[in-house]
Design an enzyme around this catalytic site. Structure first.
Site, PDB file in Angstrom:
ATOM      1  N   HIS A 156      22.627 -42.216 -91.882  1.00 37.17           N
ATOM      2  CA  HIS A 156      21.528 -43.302 -91.335  1.00 37.17           C
ATOM      3  C   HIS A 156      20.395 -43.619 -92.319  1.00 37.17           C
ATOM      4  O   HIS A 156      19.995 -42.771 -93.084  1.00 37.17           O
ATOM      5  CB  HIS A 156      20.889 -42.731 -89.987  1.00 37.17           C
TER       6      HIS A 156
ATOM      7  N   HIS B 249      11.269 -35.099 -89.914  1.00 35.84           N
ATOM      8  CA  HIS B 249      10.019 -35.800 -89.239  1.00 35.84           C
ATOM      9  C   HIS B 249       8.600 -35.083 -89.516  1.00 35.84           C
ATOM     10  O   HIS B 249       7.675 -35.572 -88.881  1.00 35.84           O
ATOM     11  CB  HIS B 249      10.386 -35.729 -87.785  1.00 35.84           C
TER      12      HIS B 249
ATOM     13  N   ASP C  34      17.590 -45.382 -91.513  1.00 39.61           N
ATOM     14  CA  ASP C  34      16.351 -45.504 -90.735  1.00 39.61           C
ATOM     15  C   ASP C  34      15.541 -44.353 -90.832  1.00 39.61           C
ATOM     16  O   ASP C  34      15.842 -43.171 -91.130  1.00 39.61           O
ATOM     17  CB  ASP C  34      16.249 -45.831 -89.389  1.00 39.61           C
TER      18      ASP C  34
ATOM     19  N   GLU D 107      19.437 -44.283 -86.104  1.00 43.55           N
ATOM     20  CA  GLU D 107      19.602 -43.023 -85.558  1.00 43.55           C
ATOM     21  C   GLU D 107      18.303 -42.586 -84.858  1.00 43.55           C
ATOM     22  O   GLU D 107      18.537 -41.634 -84.056  1.00 43.55           O
ATOM     23  CB  GLU D 107      20.133 -42.267 -86.631  1.00 43.55           C
ATOM     24  N   GLU D 108      17.346 -42.770 -85.360  1.00 45.12           N
ATOM     25  CA  GLU D 108      16.109 -41.969 -84.654  1.00 45.12           C
ATOM     26  C   GLU D 108      15.733 -42.438 -83.474  1.00 45.12           C
ATOM     27  O   GLU D 108      14.599 -42.039 -83.053  1.00 45.12           O
ATOM     28  CB  GLU D 108      15.015 -42.111 -85.722  1.00 45.12           C
TER      29      GLU D 108
ATOM     30  N   GLU E 238      23.617 -35.208 -92.471  1.00 38.62           N
ATOM     31  CA  GLU E 238      22.324 -34.749 -92.000  1.00 38.62           C
ATOM     32  C   GLU E 238      21.787 -33.493 -92.942  1.00 38.62           C
ATOM     33  O   GLU E 238      22.741 -32.872 -93.355  1.00 38.62           O
ATOM     34  CB  GLU E 238      22.413 -34.511 -90.635  1.00 38.62           C
TER      35      GLU E 238
ATOM     36  N   ASP F 275      15.246 -36.176 -94.334  1.00 41.21           N
ATOM     37  CA  ASP F 275      15.977 -36.910 -92.997  1.00 41.21           C
ATOM     38  C   ASP F 275      16.013 -38.374 -93.219  1.00 41.21           C
ATOM     39  O   ASP F 275      15.204 -39.150 -92.686  1.00 41.21           O
ATOM     40  CB  ASP F 275      15.444 -36.333 -91.750  1.00 41.21           C
TER      41      ASP F 275
END
Length: 360
Positions: A73, A336, A75, A133-134, A162, A103
């Site tokens: 992903h 994150h 984003d 995705e987030e 991932e 991430d």
């Protein structure tokens, strides 16, 4: 018109990663990075490149009997004073710090290096650089592709890049959220015997949670660990009133050998006597390590495989009958976090493993 940011696919993977990180791409703001990825891939004549919203798809069509999806992903979570990227060290290892390094732009950088640098792979490849995705499923690029163009997700095997500390994490847990509701009867707290305190009744829900024994099934040689936990408790009317409702919100992380229906039935049986309202549910993904492509990939990585604790988009592939694993640079525990970083040696390792596996 926003100028397209140039990405140098001939650059070292770490330099390419730094370019990607410095393109801010918080969820629903991926147009600039999607434009950059698309522009970088379009000149590669061995790939067919298409755009679906802010999801970029690139495919080989070499006539191989086997097709593999490699997905990542574009984003990130919101900026937290962690841009631009910074080269640094952590415990004596060269790292790149910054939003999305772990991430999962480290994985995206590897994907781009493979897409550009392996023009004649020994399997046909589909690269999916997808959006959102987030955030909520309705915006997820893989979810949207599964609705509009499901054939683009079909393959014999899928690798979701991932962060996994550059080792294979196979399958994933399913997740279910349920509100378990205790009811009572309101009364003035000075005359509490005239009512029934719903918060006190909810104590039995917590007692059942405390008595819960986690199931740990072994699937394809991997031990998964289930978990059942209260994550919110909500109840109360006023400082002098017995509440008539108390809700305990529970998250059940279940092993991938259970279906969503089986997981829901288990929770409802455990809390028999209370109302149960399912508020969210997503299936797990079986490892699928018995498939030929998966076996060969495990060998290429060195044979180490761990179960995935948590839910990832590998479940979307599993729902289509495509076995999938997580394999990417970075420690998932750093995802994150403001101090997010990725060890550069893991970026290089993931690139080297994929090149070897694809016959480059």
């Amino acid at each position: 018109m926003t100028r397209v940011t140039d990405l140098d696919l001939s650059a070292d993977a770490a330099d390419l990663l730094e370019q990607l990180v410095d393109i801010e791409s918080v969820s629903k703001n991926e147009q600039r990075i999607a434009d950059a990825v698309q522009a970088a891939l379009l000149p590669l004549t061995h790939l067919t490149v298409t755009r679906h919203g802010n999801t970029v798809v690139a495919r080989t069509d070499l006539g191989h009997p086997e097709r593999v999806v490699i997905a990542g992903h574009l984003d990130t979570v919101p900026v937290n004073d962690n841009l631009p990227a910074v080269r640094d060290q952590a415990e004596g290892t060269d790292v790149l710090r910054g939003l999305g390094t772990c991430d999962m732009k480290g994985g995206v950088a590897v994907m781009l290096k493979i897409a550009a640098g392996v023009p004649a792979p020994n399997r046909d490849l589909t690269f999916l650089f997808y959006e959102s995705e987030e955030i909520e499923t309705e915006f997820n690029g893989l979810f949207l592709l599964a609705q509009s163009d499901p054939d683009l997700l079909r393959a014999d095997f899928a690798i979701l890049m991932e962060p996994s500390d550059a080792v294979i994490e196979a399958g994933c847990q399913g997740t279910l959220r349920v509100d378990v509701i205790a009811r009572g009867e309101r009364a003035h707290s000075a005359r509490s015997w005239k009512g029934v305190n719903a918060i006190h009744r909810a104590g039995e829900i917590l007692d059942r949670l405390n008595a819960y024994q986690a199931r740990m099934p072994v699937i394809d040689g991997l031990e998964y660990h289930e978990g059942l936990n209260a994550v919110f408790v909500n109840g109360g009317v006023a400082g002098n009133v017995l509440p008539d409702v108390c809700t305990v919100s529970i998250n059940f992380r279940f092993a991938p050998d259970r279906s969503e229906a089986e997981a829901a039935a288990y929770v409802k049986e455990l809390f028999a006597g209370f109302e149960c309202e399912i508020t969210d549910s997503a299936p797990g993904a079986l490892p699928g390590l018995d498939r030929p492509a998966a076996k060969e990939f495990v060998e290429a990585v060195g044979g180490e495989v761990n179960p995935k604790f948590g839910w990832t988009d590998v479940a979307r592939f599993s729902a289509l009958g495509v076995p999938a694993v997580n394999f990417g640079p970075g420690d998932p525990m750093l995802a994150h976090k403001q101090e997010e970083f990725v060890p550069l040696e893991q970026v290089y390792r993931c690139e080297a493993v994929l090149r070897t596996w694809l016959g480059a």
